[in-house]
Design a protein around this motif. Structure first.
Motif: not given
Length: 276
Positions: A116-125
């Motif tokens: 399972l992978f999670t990824d925070i949406v728009g983390s760079t911005e």
């Protein structure tokens, strides 16, 4: 010494057959400077995955050649920390087979894992907009929610990716339920009207430890990461294998059909989790 894992195709072999083969390996291993540690037996698929310390892959295969002639189809070098993260310590029976935790003492672990992978949406911005300190609060919130869900579902954190977490599960059902629980917890948090708001994408894939690639769970990790990247905010995307492993378990999915994912030569059948 380096740590290696190999794969053998052993269609028709029984648990007793593998116990005898492992015992034969132990008798000759010292002559090749090898230590055979344990193995995972996926009996329905007719595959066994052996873990060992060895000076080289050739030395490991030399043990198999002398002991019983069952040479490995493929041997890969394994990072010990990654191996433990994906597969866990794993209790073994007297024959050297890894057992499934928390079930019958005779039930062997087939080595299949859901990633399972999670990824925070728009983390760079987000970092550019609110600054490092506020962005770190978002990451900390994400980590807290994801790790609580992992603990409840029996998942193992493999590594932190900076703006997400990669985790491993013995059970595909547990992986899917964990992904859904993470999204539910984040939705509840957003509903409180808190200043810190966060959305994540989640991808889940399942497979064997030794695949086409040269890394541990290489193809499975790549697919889970691509599914995560392809997911919409607040969505959990899963591979077809995961959906099949969850059949009859009371989970519901939307079949999204064949999807083109970067790094895969053919379209991949994808499903999204759904509420009942």
């Amino acid at each position: 010494m380096p740590l290696y894992m190999d794969i053998h195709n052993v269609a028709g072999a029984t648990a007793d057959d593998l116990a005898k083969a492992h015992a034969a390996d132990l008798k000759v291993q010292v002559r090749h400077g090898v230590q055979c540690l344990k193995y995972w037996f996926n009996e329905p698929a007719g595959k066994v995955f052996c873990l060992f310390d060895a000076p080289s892959a050739d030395a490991a295969n030399a043990v198999h050649r002398e002991a019983h002639g069952l040479l490995a189809e493929k041997i890969i070098e394994v990072d010990p920390d990654m191996g433990d993260g994906f597969l866990g310590g794993g209790e073994i029976n007297p024959a050297g087979a890894v057992l499934l935790p928390g079930v019958s003492e005779s039930q062997r672990d087939p080595g299949i894992r859901s990633v399972l992978f999670t990824d925070i949406v728009g983390s760079t911005e987000l970092t550019q907009r609110v600054g490092d300190d506020a962005a770190m609060e978002v990451v900390n919130l994400h980590d807290s929610i994801v790790r609580a869900a992992l603990a409840s579902a029996g998942g193992r954190e493999v590594k932190h990716t900076g703006d997400g977490i990669m985790a491993s599960f013995i059970s595909a059902v547990a992986a899917v339920r964990c992904g859904m629980a993470i999204q539910d917890s984040l939705a509840i948090h957003r509903a409180t009207g808190t200043v810190i708001s966060i959305c994540v994408r989640i991808g889940v894939a399942a497979g064997e430890p030794v695949e086409q690639r040269h890394d541990l769970f290489g193809s499975t990790v790549q697919l889970a990461a691509r599914l995560c990247a392809a997911a919409e905010p607040d969505q959990v995307l899963i591979s077809n294998v995961v959906a099949e492993l969850c059949m009859g378990k009371g989970l519901h999915f939307h079949d999204l059909g064949e999807v083109v994912l970067k790094g895969f030569g053919q379209p991949v059948r994808v499903h999204a989790t759904a509420k009942a």
